[in-house]
Design an enzyme around this catalytic site. Structure first.
Site, mmCIF file in Angstrom:
data_model
loop_
_atom_site.group_PDB
_atom_site.id
_atom_site.type_symbol
_atom_site.label_atom_id
_atom_site.label_comp_id
_atom_site.label_asym_id
_atom_site.label_seq_id
_atom_site.Cartn_x
_atom_site.Cartn_y
_atom_site.Cartn_z
ATOM 1 N N CYS A 4 -5.226 41.371 -22.889
ATOM 2 C CA CYS A 4 -5.148 42.461 -21.895
ATOM 3 C C CYS A 4 -4.452 43.700 -22.432
ATOM 4 O O CYS A 4 -4.398 44.728 -21.744
ATOM 5 C CB CYS A 4 -4.468 41.971 -20.625
ATOM 6 N N ASP A 50 -32.745 84.377 8.523
ATOM 7 C CA ASP A 50 -32.698 85.572 7.689
ATOM 8 C C ASP A 50 -31.563 86.471 8.143
ATOM 9 O O ASP A 50 -31.078 86.389 9.275
ATOM 10 C CB ASP A 50 -34.032 86.325 7.785
#
Length: 487
Positions: A112, A302
């Site tokens: 580990c 728009d």
């Protein structure tokens, strides 16, 4: 009661003598309950040594093509690396733990690399928690994630082959799935410590994440031989600094033959000089969503189109917010501040919503209907009767090819849309106002002038005139989201 059995004592002694930490020994001996892993490391080591005191017999590790003589223990320190590298030789290990003592000052686990040693003790957890508290995030729970160096998988594979060989002498077997995963053991130990230190539960569904990334530069080349043996497993990918990812390494380990692995990598793995290093500790919070009406939109209009009536729904995503809790009064004050700042934009029903609730707004983009008011000009002189027939048209199906004005940002396609109803109001010889209820996503301007024949039918073709739109207002967006709030 110590978690290891007499049956596993031989394997435990072998692993300890080759430089493996007590917690990794537990993992390889199949200890799958949490309590033993949580004991302090020094206490674990002491208890393990006591348990193994009765194991006096000499352990023999046999690998390919053994020479006729045993290697003397005092020579092992200098020669074990070379013998293991090519997978040849016989290693004789006595029970006094002399190999582990080679690194007695650091005592770094050869599997580990220190992850299950100092990095799951209280002192390390406290350091991480100090970083978390200094980050300034608000949280009531957290998810803890870790990223380990990919070479840990290689070392674990080597240890597995070692243990599997030793157990085979006892007519026992050890599958890869019998080993407790490193990440699982790490979480068993650290989750309760983090929860206690920060005073909040660990929750896999929490929006607040604490992540720790480990690295081990000393052993970074452990994976490199796999690329030569399994080149198809290691392919460059976007946003990846190295081809040696955990997934790629695991894929190669599943593919490589045991004999090829043993020729390329020491078994047991060499003990490192240093532990892993913490590359980074990061805190991040999932997005918080604020919803209401009339700001950025569900869909879009728009710039020359007004949105009237009750407005249209919107949501703002606050990315990685440090503050996530707001009272209803604070939200109301924010709404008032927005409304007082401009006479062009007003918001209402401002509120916090969940990510799941955003789906309702997205669904509305496809399913909702919208009501418009348009002022239309015609090139020919018209009378009231010339526009009245529009009132009788219901659920008119039209085909709209992607308009020329948006073709630069939307793919070319023909989209079927529905004009549910129209109501005309005569203004003068060249103008009339048209109220329309349409399917979401309908291009109203193009429905009026036809966009050079790209929208069929259109108002011009229906009336047999050239038509154009002078004004357009959105009168309502028919979606019941977000919920209306009491003033």
């Amino acid at each position: 009661m110590f978690p290891l059995t007499e049956e596993s004592k031989h394997v435990a002694q072998l692993l300890l003598n080759t430089g493996t930490c007590p917690r990794c020994i537990f993992r390889f001996c199949g200890v799958d309950f949490h309590a033993p892993y949580k004991l302090p490391y020094k206490e674990l080591l002491s208890e393990l040594q006591k348990f193994l005191e009765t194991e006096k017999d000499e352990l023999i590790l046999e690998v390919m093509n053994p020479p006729p003589k045993k290697i003397r223990l005092q020579e092992l320190e200098d020669s074990v690396d070379n013998l293991s590298q090519n997978g040849e030789g016989r290693i004789s290990v006595s029970q006094d733990g002399s190999i582990a003592s080679k690194n007695s000052n650091l005592n770094v686990c050869n599997i580990c690399l220190g992850i299950l040693q100092e990095f799951c003790e209280k002192d390390f957890v406290k350091k991480v928690c100090q970083k978390v508290e200094a980050s300034g995030f608000e949280f009531t729970s957290l998810v803890f994630s870790v990223s380990f160096p990919p070479q840990l998988s290689v070392r674990e594979h080597a240890a597995w082959l070692l243990v599997k060989q030793e157990m085979g002498k006892q007519s026992l077997s050890l599958g890869r799935d019998d080993i407790v995963q490193l990440k699982e053991a790490y979480k068993w130990i650290t989750h309760p410590l983090f929860s206690e230190e920060l005073g909040v539960p660990i929750d896999g569904k929490s929006l607040f994440e604490v992540s720790v990334v480990f690295a081990h530069p000393e052993t970074v080349e452990d994976c490199h031989f796999l690329a030569a043996k399994c080149p198809d497993c290691f392919k460059p990918a976007k946003n990846k600094q190295s081809v040696f990812t955990r997934m790629a390494v695991m894929k190669a380990l599943n593919k490589i033959k045991e004999e090829d692995f043993l020729k390329q990598f020491p078994c047991p793995p060499n003990s490192p000089k240093a532990t892993c290093a913490v590359l980074e500790i990061e805190c991040a919070h999932g997005a918080v969503f604020v919803a209401g009406f009339n700001f950025s939109s569900s869909g879009r209009e728009d710039v020359d189109v007004r949105t009237l009536g009750n407005g249209r729904p919107f949501a703002i995503e606050l990315v990685n917010p440090h503050r996530v809790h707001f009272t209803s009064q604070e939200i109301k004050e924010l709404q008032q501040k927005i409304n007082n700042s401009s006479n062009k934009i007003q918001v209402r029903d401002l509120q916090l919503v969940t990510r799941e609730a955003i789906g309702h707004m997205k669904e509305g983009e496809e399913e909702k209907t919208k009501t418009y008011s348009a002022l239309i000009w015609t090139n020919k002189v018209i009378q009231k009767k010339d526009v009245e027939f529009l009132n009788d048209i219901k659920d008119l199906k039209i085909d709209q090819k992607t308009p020329l004005r948006v073709l630069h940002r939307r793919p070319l396609a023909v989209r079927a849309r529905v004009i549910h109803s129209m109501e005309s109001h005569y203004v003068d010889e060249h103008h009339f106002r048209l109220h329309l209820k349409t399917q979401a996503g309908t291009y109203i301007k193009e429905f009026v002038h036809g966009d050079f024949g790209r929208t069929k039918p259109n108002i011009g073709s229906l009336m047999n005139v050239t038509a154009d739109i002078l004004e357009l207002d959105v009168e309502s967006v028919d979606v019941d989201w977000p919920p209306a709030l009491d003033d």
